[in-house]
Design a protein around this motif. Structure first.
Motif, PDB file in Angstrom:
ATOM      1  N   ALA A  33       9.041   9.289  12.917  1.00 35.78           N
ATOM      2  CA  ALA A  33       9.125   7.857  12.627  1.00 35.78           C
ATOM      3  C   ALA A  33       8.330   7.577  11.364  1.00 35.78           C
ATOM      4  O   ALA A  33       7.332   8.260  11.072  1.00 35.78           O
ATOM      5  CB  ALA A  33       8.568   7.031  13.783  1.00 35.78           C
ATOM      6  N   ARG A  34       8.777   6.591  10.602  1.00 34.40           N
ATOM      7  CA  ARG A  34       8.100   6.246   9.348  1.00 34.40           C
ATOM      8  C   ARG A  34       7.931   4.738   9.266  1.00 34.40           C
ATOM      9  O   ARG A  34       8.890   3.995   9.442  1.00 34.40           O
ATOM     10  CB  ARG A  34       8.893   6.759   8.151  1.00 34.40           C
ATOM     11  CG  ARG A  34       8.955   8.269   8.064  1.00 34.40           C
ATOM     12  CD  ARG A  34      10.068   8.769   7.179  1.00 34.40           C
ATOM     13  NE  ARG A  34       9.993   8.270   5.834  1.00 34.40           N
ATOM     14  CZ  ARG A  34      10.824   7.375   5.320  1.00 34.40           C
ATOM     15  NH1 ARG A  34      11.791   6.873   6.053  1.00 34.40           N
ATOM     16  NH2 ARG A  34      10.707   6.993   4.079  1.00 34.40           N
TER      17      ARG A  34
ATOM     18  N   THR B  52      -4.359  -0.792   2.923  1.00 31.82           N
ATOM     19  CA  THR B  52      -4.876  -1.576   4.042  1.00 31.82           C
ATOM     20  C   THR B  52      -3.785  -1.875   5.054  1.00 31.82           C
ATOM     21  O   THR B  52      -4.002  -1.794   6.270  1.00 31.82           O
ATOM     22  CB  THR B  52      -5.499  -2.894   3.543  1.00 31.82           C
ATOM     23  OG1 THR B  52      -6.532  -2.603   2.595  1.00 31.82           O
ATOM     24  CG2 THR B  52      -6.084  -3.698   4.690  1.00 31.82           C
ATOM     25  N   SER B  53      -2.592  -2.195   4.571  1.00 40.96           N
ATOM     26  CA  SER B  53      -1.483  -2.507   5.466  1.00 40.96           C
ATOM     27  C   SER B  53      -1.120  -1.300   6.327  1.00 40.96           C
ATOM     28  O   SER B  53      -0.976  -1.409   7.555  1.00 40.96           O
ATOM     29  CB  SER B  53      -0.271  -2.962   4.653  1.00 40.96           C
ATOM     30  OG  SER B  53       0.814  -3.268   5.494  1.00 40.96           O
ATOM     31  N   LEU B  54      -0.988  -0.123   5.717  1.00 44.96           N
ATOM     32  CA  LEU B  54      -0.659   1.085   6.470  1.00 44.96           C
ATOM     33  C   LEU B  54      -1.757   1.412   7.478  1.00 44.96           C
ATOM     34  O   LEU B  54      -1.486   1.779   8.627  1.00 44.96           O
ATOM     35  CB  LEU B  54      -0.449   2.258   5.516  1.00 44.96           C
ATOM     36  CG  LEU B  54       0.794   2.210   4.610  1.00 44.96           C
ATOM     37  CD1 LEU B  54       0.772   3.357   3.612  1.00 44.96           C
ATOM     38  CD2 LEU B  54       2.071   2.258   5.436  1.00 44.96           C
ATOM     39  N   PHE B  55      -3.006   1.275   7.041  1.00 50.44           N
ATOM     40  CA  PHE B  55      -4.147   1.594   7.896  1.00 50.44           C
ATOM     41  C   PHE B  55      -4.215   0.665   9.105  1.00 50.44           C
ATOM     42  O   PHE B  55      -4.353   1.124  10.250  1.00 50.44           O
ATOM     43  CB  PHE B  55      -5.425   1.491   7.067  1.00 50.44           C
ATOM     44  CG  PHE B  55      -6.693   1.615   7.864  1.00 50.44           C
ATOM     45  CD1 PHE B  55      -7.158   2.855   8.275  1.00 50.44           C
ATOM     46  CD2 PHE B  55      -7.435   0.492   8.192  1.00 50.44           C
ATOM     47  CE1 PHE B  55      -8.331   2.976   8.996  1.00 50.44           C
ATOM     48  CE2 PHE B  55      -8.611   0.601   8.920  1.00 50.44           C
ATOM     49  CZ  PHE B  55      -9.056   1.841   9.320  1.00 50.44           C
TER      50      PHE B  55
ATOM     51  N   GLU C 219       7.983   6.180  -2.367  1.00 55.06           N
ATOM     52  CA  GLU C 219       7.790   5.076  -1.436  1.00 55.06           C
ATOM     53  C   GLU C 219       6.353   5.101  -0.927  1.00 55.06           C
ATOM     54  O   GLU C 219       5.595   6.049  -1.184  1.00 55.06           O
ATOM     55  CB  GLU C 219       8.741   5.195  -0.245  1.00 55.06           C
ATOM     56  CG  GLU C 219       8.516   6.437   0.591  1.00 55.06           C
ATOM     57  CD  GLU C 219       9.477   6.560   1.765  1.00 55.06           C
ATOM     58  OE1 GLU C 219      10.315   5.668   1.930  1.00 55.06           O
ATOM     59  OE2 GLU C 219       9.367   7.553   2.510  1.00 55.06           O
ATOM     60  N   ASN C 220       5.998   4.035  -0.205  1.00 52.43           N
ATOM     61  CA  ASN C 220       4.704   3.969   0.469  1.00 52.43           C
ATOM     62  C   ASN C 220       4.979   3.963   1.963  1.00 52.43           C
ATOM     63  O   ASN C 220       5.593   3.030   2.485  1.00 52.43           O
ATOM     64  CB  ASN C 220       3.948   2.702   0.066  1.00 52.43           C
ATOM     65  CG  ASN C 220       3.688   2.656  -1.427  1.00 52.43           C
ATOM     66  OD1 ASN C 220       2.884   3.417  -1.952  1.00 52.43           O
ATOM     67  ND2 ASN C 220       4.403   1.784  -2.126  1.00 52.43           N
ATOM     68  N   ALA C 221       4.547   5.022   2.652  1.00 51.94           N
ATOM     69  CA  ALA C 221       4.912   5.154   4.060  1.00 51.94           C
ATOM     70  C   ALA C 221       3.926   6.061   4.786  1.00 51.94           C
ATOM     71  O   ALA C 221       3.281   6.920   4.177  1.00 51.94           O
ATOM     72  CB  ALA C 221       6.327   5.720   4.197  1.00 51.94           C
TER      73      ALA C 221
END
Length: 339
Positions: free
Chosen positions: A123-124, A142-145, A191-193
């Motif tokens: 999953a990503r 910050t959003s990913l964390f 991408e940022n994932a």
């Protein structure tokens, strides 16, 4: 998982820059957090994690913005994260919760968007951010964390990332990213994932409205700590009851069916955990009762009905057995409500 109790001063400087753009007083913030001004000029300087959290909370108060000034003119009023959490807490699975949370934030005109993808066993969680955003790298990381830590809390299991992709080059010491993710990081990606095992998406949420109210009191600390313990059998049963039932409880055989266990096996497993189905039910009733007692607009009689007691006297006896106090004395002592 990699643990760290201090925050590099570079991240503090970024935080203060966003706060200043939203009108926060930098000298005031430094004074309240007991941070000497000269520390900001030390590239190897650090501050305690708790001091960093205190600063974030102060910035939210001064700017009235949960985005801490990083939203380029777009504010997220205090309480937005709380409302999102309340919106997802009753979802049946983590996957459903993530999708609902993403839809919640899509209601706001932000310069970023998230999506969840599932490809086979992986999953990503993908974050798209406007290239023109100031502090874009801080916002993405910050959003990913936060998403990763919040998802772990929802299912009571540490979701360990397998790979993080960032569409920019590393401009800081990799130590900072290890604090955030502790996994391989691919820079200059397309991408940022963050990638993780897809089977996490099928897990039921082990949290509920009651545990959420406790979590929101110190959510920043819990998200930074990431101190998620894998849930045991009692917590799984609590999750089944809390997510699928109101003030009534399923019978024991129904719980056995949902856990795919025989009654004998489930009783033995619960005994090994030093508990029983009755104790789990009593624990849920106790937690719910305490939660409702904190609401001054509810009378004791109304709380008794909410808890499934036909008579208030039965509720009084049960509550005293659980806590050693009557509902009214407990309410007065802990919440200052005399009713």
């Amino acid at each position: 998982m990699y643990q760290r109790r201090t925050i590099n001063i570079n991240r503090v400087v970024k935080l203060l820059q966003g706060a200043a753009r939203s009108g926060a007083s930098i000298p005031d913030l430094l004074d309240q957090c007991d941070i000497p001004r000269q520390l900001l000029d030390d590239p190897n300087g650090t501050i305690e994690r708790d001091t960093f959290i205190k600063m974030m909370l102060l910035i939210m108060q001064q700017t009235q913005d949960e985005f801490l000034g990083f939203g380029q003119g777009r504010k997220s009023k205090p309480g937005t994260f709380s409302m999102m959490a309340h919106a997802v807490i009753n979802c049946p699975t983590l996957g459903a919760a993530i999708e609902r949370g993403i839809r919640f934030y899509d209601l706001f005109e932000l310069s970023m968007h998230s999506r969840i993808e599932r490809e086979g066993d992986i999953a990503r969680l993908v974050v798209q951010a406007d290239p023109r955003l100031d502090f874009r790298e801080v916002i993405i990381e910050t959003s990913l964390f936060v998403w990763l830590r919040f998802m772990s809390w929802l299912v009571g299991k540490a979701i360990e990332p397998q790979l993080v992709k960032l569409d920019y080059t590393d401009v800081r010491n990799d130590e900072e990213h290890r604090f955030l993710f502790d996994c391989p990081i691919e820079y200059s990606a397309d991408e940022n994932a963050v990638s993780f095992r897809a089977d996490f998406l099928d897990l039921p949420l082990v949290q509920n409205e009651l545990s959420l109210s406790k979590f929101l009191k110190d959510s920043l600390a819990q998200l930074f700590d990431g101190n998620i313990h894998n849930v045991g059998l009692p917590a799984q049963i609590r999750a089944i009851i809390s997510n699928e039932y109101g003030n009534s409880f399923p019978d024991f055989t129904e719980i056995c069916g949902k856990l795919n266990m025989t009654p004998q096996t489930l009783r033995r497993r619960l005994k090994e955990a030093n508990t029983s189905y009755q104790e789990i039910k009593d624990s849920i009733r106790k937690d719910a009762s305490v939660y409702y007692l904190s609401k001054p607009d509810l009378s004791i009689d109304e709380i008794a009905l909410l808890m499934g007691f036909s008579e208030a006297s039965s509720f009084h006896r049960a509550f005293k057995k659980w806590t050693g106090k009557t509902p009214s004395s407990f309410r007065k002592e802990h919440f200052g409500v005399s009713q």
